[in-house]
Structures are given as structure tokens and as C-alpha cells.
Design a protein around this motif. Structure first.
Motif, short mmCIF file in Angstrom:
data_model
loop_
_atom_site.label_atom_id
_atom_site.label_comp_id
_atom_site.label_asym_id
_atom_site.label_seq_id
_atom_site.Cartn_x
_atom_site.Cartn_y
_atom_site.Cartn_z
N LEU A 73 5.50 -1.31 13.30
CA LEU A 73 4.08 -1.09 13.10
C LEU A 73 3.31 -2.39 13.26
N THR A 74 2.09 -2.27 13.74
CA THR A 74 1.16 -3.39 13.72
C THR A 74 0.08 -2.98 12.73
N VAL A 75 0.13 -3.56 11.55
CA VAL A 75 -0.72 -3.13 10.44
C VAL A 75 -2.05 -3.88 10.47
N GLU A 76 -3.14 -3.13 10.34
CA GLU A 76 -4.48 -3.72 10.24
C GLU A 76 -4.54 -4.57 8.99
N ASP A 77 -5.06 -5.79 9.14
CA ASP A 77 -5.14 -6.71 7.99
C ASP A 77 -6.56 -6.94 7.50
N GLY A 78 -7.51 -6.15 8.04
CA GLY A 78 -8.89 -6.28 7.60
C GLY A 78 -9.73 -7.15 8.51
N ASP A 100 -4.65 -4.70 18.34
CA ASP A 100 -3.39 -3.99 18.58
C ASP A 100 -2.88 -3.23 17.35
N ALA A 101 -3.68 -3.11 16.31
CA ALA A 101 -3.23 -2.41 15.10
C ALA A 101 -3.03 -0.93 15.38
N ASP A 102 -1.97 -0.37 14.80
CA ASP A 102 -1.73 1.07 14.93
C ASP A 102 -1.44 1.72 13.57
N ALA A 103 -1.69 1.00 12.48
CA ALA A 103 -1.42 1.53 11.15
C ALA A 103 -2.31 0.86 10.11
N TYR A 104 -2.64 1.62 9.07
CA TYR A 104 -3.41 1.06 7.96
C TYR A 104 -2.50 0.51 6.86
N VAL A 105 -1.24 0.91 6.84
CA VAL A 105 -0.30 0.42 5.82
C VAL A 105 1.06 0.16 6.46
N SER A 106 1.83 -0.68 5.81
CA SER A 106 3.21 -0.93 6.23
C SER A 106 4.14 0.07 5.54
N VAL A 107 5.37 0.13 5.98
CA VAL A 107 6.36 0.99 5.33
C VAL A 107 6.55 0.54 3.88
N ALA A 108 6.62 -0.76 3.65
CA ALA A 108 6.80 -1.28 2.28
C ALA A 108 5.62 -0.89 1.39
N SER A 109 4.40 -1.00 1.92
CA SER A 109 3.21 -0.61 1.14
C SER A 109 3.21 0.88 0.83
N PHE A 110 3.59 1.69 1.83
CA PHE A 110 3.69 3.13 1.61
C PHE A 110 4.69 3.45 0.50
N LYS A 111 5.87 2.84 0.58
CA LYS A 111 6.90 3.11 -0.43
C LYS A 111 6.44 2.67 -1.82
N LEU A 166 5.97 9.89 -6.41
CA LEU A 166 5.93 10.83 -5.29
C LEU A 166 7.16 10.61 -4.42
N SER A 167 7.75 11.70 -3.97
CA SER A 167 9.01 11.60 -3.24
C SER A 167 8.81 11.66 -1.74
N TYR A 168 9.46 10.75 -1.05
CA TYR A 168 9.54 10.79 0.41
C TYR A 168 10.98 11.01 0.83
N GLY A 169 11.81 11.38 -0.17
CA GLY A 169 13.21 11.71 0.08
C GLY A 169 13.97 10.56 0.69
N SER A 170 14.85 10.89 1.60
CA SER A 170 15.67 9.87 2.26
C SER A 170 15.15 9.62 3.67
N THR A 171 13.85 9.76 3.85
CA THR A 171 13.25 9.57 5.17
C THR A 171 13.50 8.15 5.66
N ALA A 172 14.06 8.04 6.85
CA ALA A 172 14.37 6.74 7.45
C ALA A 172 13.09 5.96 7.75
N ASP A 173 13.19 4.65 7.70
CA ASP A 173 12.03 3.79 7.93
C ASP A 173 11.37 4.03 9.28
N ASN A 174 12.19 4.26 10.33
CA ASN A 174 11.58 4.49 11.65
C ASN A 174 10.78 5.80 11.67
N VAL A 175 11.20 6.79 10.91
CA VAL A 175 10.44 8.05 10.80
C VAL A 175 9.18 7.81 9.98
N LEU A 176 9.29 7.01 8.91
CA LEU A 176 8.10 6.68 8.12
C LEU A 176 7.07 5.96 8.98
N GLU A 177 7.51 5.08 9.86
CA GLU A 177 6.59 4.40 10.77
C GLU A 177 5.83 5.42 11.63
#
Length: 187
Positions: A3-8, A13-24, A32-43
Motif C-alpha cells: 500500500l501507498t498510504v496517504e500521509d496528509g 501515488d497514494a492508494d489507501a487511507y490506512v496501513s494494514v497495521a493501522s487497520f489491525k 472487531l474480528s478480521y479473522g485470519s485474513t492474510a495481510d495481502n488480502v487486507l491490503e
């Protein structure tokens, strides 16, 4: 692809408002559960949620610069409290996380037969009739409520006026955008 996360700052080239770590962290902090969803799927789901935010609504103010790829950050953005909003608002990040959670289990957008405009439906003893102005598809209430302070009022804040093919009534008053006359300050 990472992901290329927007930093404000309005990244081109940003394509996301949050990173995987921020989402988790958001999901874990709320139980809230996201189960065992792989990081690439979360992206992928974060990108889907970001696209939904950028395409579903029209926002107050204007994008901060012409080269940025996402709708936020914005300039001339004022929230419900009359406070100017700068950078990437926390509410937008939270809405992105909420929509990412939904996107894990179901699509945010779905194609609907005939636009989903059901006037009446009967299945056995169950019957459904939607109001004429009912929205098509699901409304993601939590995300919409988070974004609400930034969404233009379609009755007042839409871009109108001669260059947009509409009336200027209710959008701005005569002289509101005029520069003050130099004579106005002369005593």
C-alpha cells in the motif's frame, strides 16, 4: 503490491487511507474480528474501502492539490463545529477501517438488476416495498456517520452556478466573493 498510504500531504501515488497495521490496531482496539485474513488480502480490502470513500460521496472544500490521487486531504474543509480540517482527518481513517471490515465478508458495491429499484416484492408471506427515494444497495451507517461532517449537502453545497449548469441560488450571495473595494477603507 504494498500500500501507498496517504500521509496528509496529498501524495500523487497514494492508494489507501490506512496501513494494514493501522487497520489491525483499529479493529483490535474495538474487539472487531478480521479473522485470519492474510495481510495481502487486507491490503486489497483497504484499497477497496478507500475507493468507496472517494467515489461514494462528494465532499466539502476541494482537494489540496491537483496531483493528489485521493479525495483527502482537502483545503477549505470546515467541520460541523466550524473548525478547519487539515491533513487526513481521523474520521476518514476510521471510516476506511470500518469499510475494510465490511469488505472482508461482502462487496461494498454490488451490481443490481435494474438498478435495484424494487417497488414491490413478495416471497411467500413476506412483502417488501421500498420508498421512491430509498437508496440503492446497502448503506454502511458507521462509515457514513464518520464521514458526515465532510459530505456536501446536496441541497446547499453542491457545485452549481452557470459553469455547472445550475442555479447559484442558495450557493453564494451576490458580492460574497468580491474583493473589497480600496475605497471601502478610506475615511
Amino acid at each position: 503490491m504494498a500500500l501507498t498510504v496517504e500521509d496528509g500531504t496529498g501524495k500523487a501515488d497514494a492508494d489507501a487511507y490506512v496501513s494494514v497495521a493501522s487497520f489491525k490496531a483499529y479493529a483490535d482496539g474495538r474487539g472487531l474480528s478480521y479473522g485470519s485474513t492474510a495481510d495481502n488480502v487486507l491490503e486489497q480490502k483497504i484499497r477497496e474501502a478507500t475507493s468507496y470513500i472517494d467515489s461514494r460521496y462528494r465532499y466539502k472544500g476541494m482537494r489540496s492539490n491537483g496531483s493528489q490521487s485521493l479525495e483527502f486531504p482537502r483545503q477549505s474543509l470546515v467541520d460541523w463545529s466550524g473548525m478547519e480540517v487539515t491533513g487526513l482527518p481521523k474520521r476518514v481513517k476510521d471510516a476506511c477501517c470500518e469499510l475494510t471490515l465490511r469488505a472482508i465478508t461482502e462487496p461494498l458495491y454490488t451490481d443490481l438488476d435494474r438498478g435495484g429499484k424494487v417497488k414491490s416484492e413478495t416471497i411467500g408471506s413476506l412483502s417488501t416495498t421500498y420508498a421512491d427515494d430509498a437508496p440503492v444497495g446497502k448503506v454502511w451507517t458507521t462509515a457514513e456517520n464518520l464521514l458526515m461532517p465532510y459530505i456536501r449537502d446536496p441541497k446547499k453545497g453542491q457545485l452549481t452556478g452557470p459553469m455547472f449548469g445550475g442555479s447559484t441560488e442558495g450557493y453564494f450571495g451576490l458580492g460574497m466573493h468580491d474583493a473589497p473595494s480600496p475605497q471601502a477603507n478610506v475615511q
